[in-house]
Write an enzyme that holds these catalytic residues in place. Sequence first.
Site, PDB file in Angstrom:
ATOM      1  CD  GLN A   1      -3.025  -0.521  -0.239  1.00 23.50           C
ATOM      2  OE1 GLN A   1      -2.861   0.211  -0.678  1.00 23.50           O
ATOM      3  NE2 GLN A   1      -3.367  -2.168  -0.755  1.00 23.50           N
ATOM      4  CB  SER A   2       4.782   1.935  -0.460  1.00 26.14           C
ATOM      5  OG  SER A   2       4.700   3.027  -1.181  1.00 26.14           O
ATOM      6  CG  ASN A   3       0.411   6.815  -0.566  1.00 23.49           C
ATOM      7  OD1 ASN A   3      -0.796   5.859  -1.017  1.00 23.49           O
ATOM      8  ND2 ASN A   3       0.449   7.306   0.893  1.00 23.49           N
TER       9      ASN A   3
ATOM     10  CB  SER B   1       5.723   1.957  -4.444  1.00 25.81           C
ATOM     11  OG  SER B   1       6.475   1.314  -3.522  1.00 25.81           O
ATOM     12  NE  ARG B   2      -0.883   5.892  -5.204  1.00 24.77           N
ATOM     13  CZ  ARG B   2      -0.758   7.791  -5.174  1.00 24.77           C
ATOM     14  NH1 ARG B   2      -0.128   8.109  -5.361  1.00 24.77           N
ATOM     15  NH2 ARG B   2      -0.540   7.849  -3.311  1.00 24.77           N
TER      16      ARG B   2
END
Length: 329
Positions: A73-75, A77-78
């Site tokens: 759920q990493s912002n 990474s996204r």
Amino acid sequence: MNKIHNKIKLLNQKSSLEFLPNLSNKLGPKIYIKRDDEGGRGGGGNKLRKYERIIADALNKKADTLIIAGHFQSNASRALVGAACQLGLKSVVVCKTMIPEQNPTFNENGNALLMKLMNANIITIKQEDDFQTEMERIADNLSKEGKSPYIIPFGGSNLLGSLGYLDCANEIIEQFKDLEGKSPDYIVTSAGSGGTMAGLVAGFALARTETKVLGFSVLHKDKTIEGIVTHLTNEIVNNIKPNSNIKPNFQLDTNLVGDAYGIPTEKGKRAIKMFAELEGLFLCPVYTSKAMAGLVEYIKENKIKKNETVVFIYTGGMPLVHAYYNLYE
Ligand SMILES: *Cc1c(COP(=O)(O)O)cnc(C)c1O
């Protein structure tokens, strides 16, 4: 040109600085929000400001593949995958669980879903594997194949990344001059890897304002985060204005973390509901809700006075609202 000034454009214009009438009315002080959720690819958020110089450095080194590590759920990474798509670069996302699964779809919903839509190359590693070691191993393999990999620092919080928030501080100073004729009394932000806060602290100090940056830790519960922010702030100041006698004005509070990183708190949950009901804006359970809960507490305890002005840094993270869909069940 010095590499600290070398940056690419991932954001089109300044993010908005909006007054929050209903929240201000309820809590007392004049509260503004800096909309750093606006703009950019991959769903936006605070990481894009950091990537403007980090990816510039990568391109300068002729990189063609960006490697990042984090949880599902990493912002960070996204947003990186989104920026890579825009620039026509390849990306590799190294993933493992860091937050216990909050519901049956936790590792597929929210940011995980958006990364899948962007066709991200996600490599899942074992729980006991070390992120840095794995990223280096992947980079070595890519180099052997003739590719040119570049490893993104944790949270984008190195000198180059943090400078993105010096830019943000300067935007706020300019915007606030038009709104209130001076610099705000407080900046409130969450602090994870610390670069966002450090850039803001350095920016307001270098501009010689009286503004105090108040950070609420969402990861470290001890003095570690204060050490990180102090170190990064000094590094920025020494690069921009060496030998200046500048006194950073900040406070770090580690009491709002709750049980651990990524675990929602009751105060945070109340802040999410309050903010959504009053202003139609959504805080995330991991970062912004804990900072907002801190702001509410400081106002209640009269640490921030009714006649003072506050700018809340809205760092993004909307996909997390969906990832934690069962928060109020
Ligand atoms: C990463 C992140 C933060 C924390 O920023 P740091 O620079 O790591 O301290 C805050 N809010 C959101 C939504 C984030 O994704």
